[in-house]
Design an enzyme around this catalytic site. Structure first.
Site, PDB file in Angstrom:
ATOM      1  N   ASP A  95     -12.008  -2.960   7.374  1.00 35.20           N
ATOM      2  CA  ASP A  95     -12.268  -2.880   5.939  1.00 35.20           C
ATOM      3  C   ASP A  95     -12.140  -4.237   5.267  1.00 35.20           C
ATOM      4  O   ASP A  95     -11.157  -4.958   5.488  1.00 35.20           O
ATOM      5  CB  ASP A  95     -11.279  -1.917   5.280  1.00 35.20           C
ATOM      6  CG  ASP A  95     -11.504  -0.473   5.684  1.00 35.20           C
ATOM      7  OD1 ASP A  95     -12.629  -0.155   6.108  1.00 35.20           O
ATOM      8  OD2 ASP A  95     -10.561   0.332   5.578  1.00 35.20           O
ATOM      9  N   HIS A 150     -11.670   8.329  -7.319  1.00 38.11           N
ATOM     10  CA  HIS A 150     -10.657   7.944  -8.294  1.00 38.11           C
ATOM     11  C   HIS A 150     -10.653   8.844  -9.524  1.00 38.11           C
ATOM     12  O   HIS A 150      -9.848   8.641 -10.427  1.00 38.11           O
ATOM     13  CB  HIS A 150     -10.856   6.484  -8.714  1.00 38.11           C
ATOM     14  CG  HIS A 150     -10.464   5.521  -7.643  1.00 38.11           C
ATOM     15  ND1 HIS A 150     -11.351   5.064  -6.706  1.00 38.11           N
ATOM     16  CD2 HIS A 150      -9.281   4.948  -7.328  1.00 38.11           C
ATOM     17  CE1 HIS A 150     -10.739   4.243  -5.871  1.00 38.11           C
ATOM     18  NE2 HIS A 150      -9.480   4.161  -6.224  1.00 38.11           N
TER      19      HIS A 150
END
Length: 813
Positions: free
Chosen positions: A619, A714
């Site tokens: 990542d 989120h």
């Protein structure tokens, strides 16, 4: 202490003040996080939340006064984000949020988090920091209205205590340039065209502050440290002519930070504002010479940021005093401050009781930086002798760090110096690799996966707490981790995901987990820093040379793979993100440190591949974050950043698939770098921006596989199958089906299982629905559906990894 007066005679300099731009908001025990999340869950009402906020602000004011801060900032406190607060202050509340909530706090938080009916504001990185701000949405029809209640109330709190205070607001130019066109607006609309409409609203807020007694107000314009066209510099000059001409206002201090003002210095210096606050640390130190070149700021106040507000190393007080001595001759008065808000550093080194005292004295968190600022102001006013013992202690601490064995490992340096160009490139082109990977994995078109983490459940958090307190031992803890992995794998198989993850229950944080297993890093127990909203992280401290003493992820990745016939990704954090989300060394170039981290990760990648892991995700969500603010420095940064990623990932076979992930950034700025990573598959945040990044990839001719996210993790809402189907369809218009993956925007750690499980089931359903519409022969001709595994005895969890004693903070899971 004296300085030259305008008539050439020497005159007493006004006493230098110690001041700040802002301070950590969360409280010593993250009381703000608990209060806000309690409000969201219904356990705390609005009155108690606001009372907690008042108590936290009062505690900070008392702390700053005791430390010797003579002018205290107000208005920097936020329940979620200061850019969101500014949007509220000027009435830039989208209609969907007004309609979806009952007003007040509910509407405010609807803008931040969304509701079942309304998507939240987009979120992205605050310049080159790891703080995230909410992006205001504006259109040609936006009507601004002033709401100064928050700013006036927080200033009045300080004034009632008899304090000298300075309200801090995000400036109008920065607010507009950080905004975006609202959905449905002409995408070519430029929010800066609203400046003349916005300025009277700012003037109204400033007038209210003056009426409340404010003598000074600070307007932050950090966008001016970026490369800006002449039109922006002209707009800045116009804005401050307008605000400066207002009769009923406080004196104005325009603040910049994170880099040098450069060409924006002249229009600000020539404006009628009474003062500038400037960063003089790191690359911004160039502004010392720039100030001298324009003849300084005669008659104006200069707030000199000479203590680094973004990193955790103790200031070189002698060097800071040298900078201040030069600046004294360049302004009407010079005050002392950190380079920026202390929001970006932890609260207090002394809370780290497990840290070696020798190492602790190298460090400076918010409370220590405040003390450094007060010391420097005292030295300006009373002379260096007044702080001589502290100067001597500071010199000793700097020397101790420079000579420490923790800092330098010659074997690591020799290995990094020996890296060859061949080690930073995969020998096969992408097309050859893609064919080998299709043959190996047999995935269907639009393969589904997640990013890596699954919810950190209350059960898991309790297990960590019980391990720390001794109520369970390491074996008991690992047994609980094993059960979490079993459940995550079982759910993914039931949901129908094509490529699985183990859920990362053993990882409290994606950077800290690896930092605790690499040499050169220090960990903290209480070093919390706000990332966004109520999300706080504890960035490791990168203090020395880096190597990997033992494998870090093999056991749990292998355990997960033993539970399923479907491929399980190995997930690592990339070298650039390890740097970006740590407090990095300031004693060697970032490129050198990145290469050391990349070599450590290269070993882990090789071990994963040797153990049979065929899909490895490294990542790099922070690739855009570390991009320098000035364009001339971009190319050099992208060269070493992408080389570090390739060094970590290029030693694998053609049929091993390398993934990477990025989120919540302006990807258009680093598209060239994204291609240079040479990853086989990239997953990116895209749901909040309605697939904007997919179009950017297409426009750039990106040639590899991509998974623009179809599920915004989120926001506390579960999108419908139809909504995700629509997003997949939008992505298909930019990315061919043969190269399109379906995945969420980001890891799922911060969400609850009751949100995640239906969302992923709907995501898989959406992918199947779109697959059914694809022309025959689309995708992988070798695609096969893996049958569910037959019942078998559950394997034993892996043994604990080897650990090494380290002369630093006690480790925690």
């Amino acid at each position: 202490m004296t300085q030259a007066s305008p008539n050439g005679r020497r005159a007493p300099a006004p006493a230098a003040l110690a001041t700040l731009h802002g301070y950590p908001r969360q409280g010593p025990g993250r009381e703000l996080k608990k209060a806000v999340e309690g409000y969201w869950s219904g356990g705390t009402d609005a009155g108690r939340l606001l009372e907690t906020a008042r108590e936290l602000r009062a505690g900070v004011r008392a702390e700053l006064r005791a430390a010797g801060v003579e002018e205290i900032p107000t208005g920097d406190f936020s329940l979620y984000d200061h850019v969101l607060d500014t949007a509220w202050m000027v009435g830039a509340v989208p209609a969907r949020h007004r309609a979806a909530a009952t007003g007040g706090l509910d509407t405010y938080f609807a803008m931040a988090r969304g509701t079942a009916e309304a998507e939240p504001l987009e979120m992205t990185k605050w310049f080159d920091t790891n703080y995230h701000y909410l992006v205001p949405e504006l259109s040609a029809g936006t009507v601004f209205t002033a709401d100064s209640r928050k700013q006036v109330a927080e200033y009045t709190e300080a004034r009632r205590e008899g304090l000298r205070a300075r309200p801090v607001l995000l400036g109008p130019v920065s607010f507009l340039l950080l905004a975006k066109p609202a959905p449905g607006t002409d995408p070519h609309f430029e929010p800066l065209t609203l400046l003349d409409r916005l300025l009277p609203v700012y003037a109204s807020v400033l007038a209210d502050l003056r009426a409340a007694g404010a003598r000074w107000a600070q307007l932050d314009e950090p966008v001016l440290v970026q490369d800006q066209p002449r039109s922006v510099l002209s707009a800045t000059a116009r804005a401050y002519r307008f605000l400066g001409a207002a009769a009923d206002r406080p004196k104005l201090l325009v603040a910049s930070y994170f880099d040098a003002l450069g060409e924006a210095l002249r229009p600000l210096a020539d404006s009628p504002v009474e003062g500038l606050a400037m960063d003089f640390t790191g690359p911004a130190a160039a502004d010392v010479d720039a100030l001298a070149a324009i003849g300084g700021l005669p008659g104006k106040r200069l707030v000199a940021g000479v203590v680094d507000g973004r990193n955790v190393w103790a200031a070189d007080l002698e060097k800071a005093l040298g900078t201040l001595a030069t600046l004294l001759g360049l302004a009407g008065r010079v005050d002392v401050a950190p380079s920026c808000s202390l929001l970006h550093v932890p609260l207090d080194v002394t809370a780290e009781r497990d840290l070696d005292p020798q190492i602790a004295r190298w460090l400076s968190f918010a409370r220590q930086k405040t003390e450094e600022v007060a010391l420097l102001a005292r030295a300006l006013n009373q002379g260096r002798d007044a702080i001589a013992p502290r100067l001597a202690a500071n010199r000793a601490a700097l020397a101790s760090r420079a000579g420490s064995a923790l800092v330098r490992d010659d074997a690591v340096r020799e290995r990094a110096a020996a890296v060859t160009a061949a080690q930073t490139r995969r020998p096969q082109e992408y097309r050859e690799r893609a064919a080998a990977q299709r043959a190996r994995f047999g995935l269907p078109p639009l393969p589904t996966t997640t990013i890596g983490s699954f919810p950190q459940t209350g059960r898991l958090r309790r297990a960590r707490a019980e391990l720390r307190s001794g109520r369970i031992d390491a074996a008991g803890y690992r047994s609980r981790i094993a059960q979490e992995v079993r459940e995550v794998i079982a759910f993914q198989e039931k949901a129908g995901l094509d490529v699985l993850v183990h859920g990362e229950p053993e990882r409290g944080d994606m950077v800290q987990y690896f930092a605790e297993r690499l040499t050169g890093f220090l960990a903290t127990r209480h070093g919390w820093v706000q990332s966004y909203g109520t999300r706080y992280v504890r960035p490791p401290i990168l203090a020395g040379d880096v190597c990997r003493p033992a494998p870090m992820t093999l056991e749990w990745t292998g355990f997960a793979q033993s539970l399923t016939e479907r491929p399980v990704k190995g997930v690592l954090t990339g070298p650039v993100t390890m740097l970006a989300w740590s407090f990095v060394r300031d004693d060697q170039p970032l490129a050198d440190t990145a290469r050391q981290v990349a070599l450590a990760l290269r070993e882990e990648v090789a071990d994963l591949e040797a153990a049979g892991t065929g899909i490895i995700q490294v990542d790099e969500p922070a690739l855009r974050e570390l991009l320098p603010l000035r364009r001339p420095a971009h190319r050099a940064y992208l060269d070493w950043a992408t080389e570090a990623f390739r060094l970590a990932t290029s030693g694998v076979r053609a049929d091993t698939q390398i993934h990477t992930h990025m989120c919540y950034a302006e990807f258009g700025d680093v598209l060239a770098g994204i291609e240079e990573l040479d990853a086989d598959v990239i997953s990116l945040e895209a749901a909040r921006s309605r697939m904007a990044v997919a179009g950017e990839l297409a426009a750039a001719g990106y040639p590899r596989a991509a998974g623009p996210g179809v599920y915004d993790i989120h926001a506390p809402r579960v999108p419908s199958v139809a909504q995700m189907t629509e997003l997949i369809g939008q992505a298909l218009r930019a990315v061919p089906a043969q190269r399109l993956w379906v995945n969420p925007d980001c890891g799922l750690k911060t969400r609850s299982p009751r949100e995640v499980e239906p969302a992923l089931e709907r995501m898989v359903a959406a992918a199947h629905a779109v697959r059914a519409t694809l022309p025959a022969g689309t995708g992988n001709p070798q695609a096969r559906r893996t049958p569910p595994p037959s019942p078998r005895p559950l394997p034993r969890p892996p043994p604990p990894p080897r650990r090494r004693p380290l002369p630093r903070t006690e480790r925690h899971p």
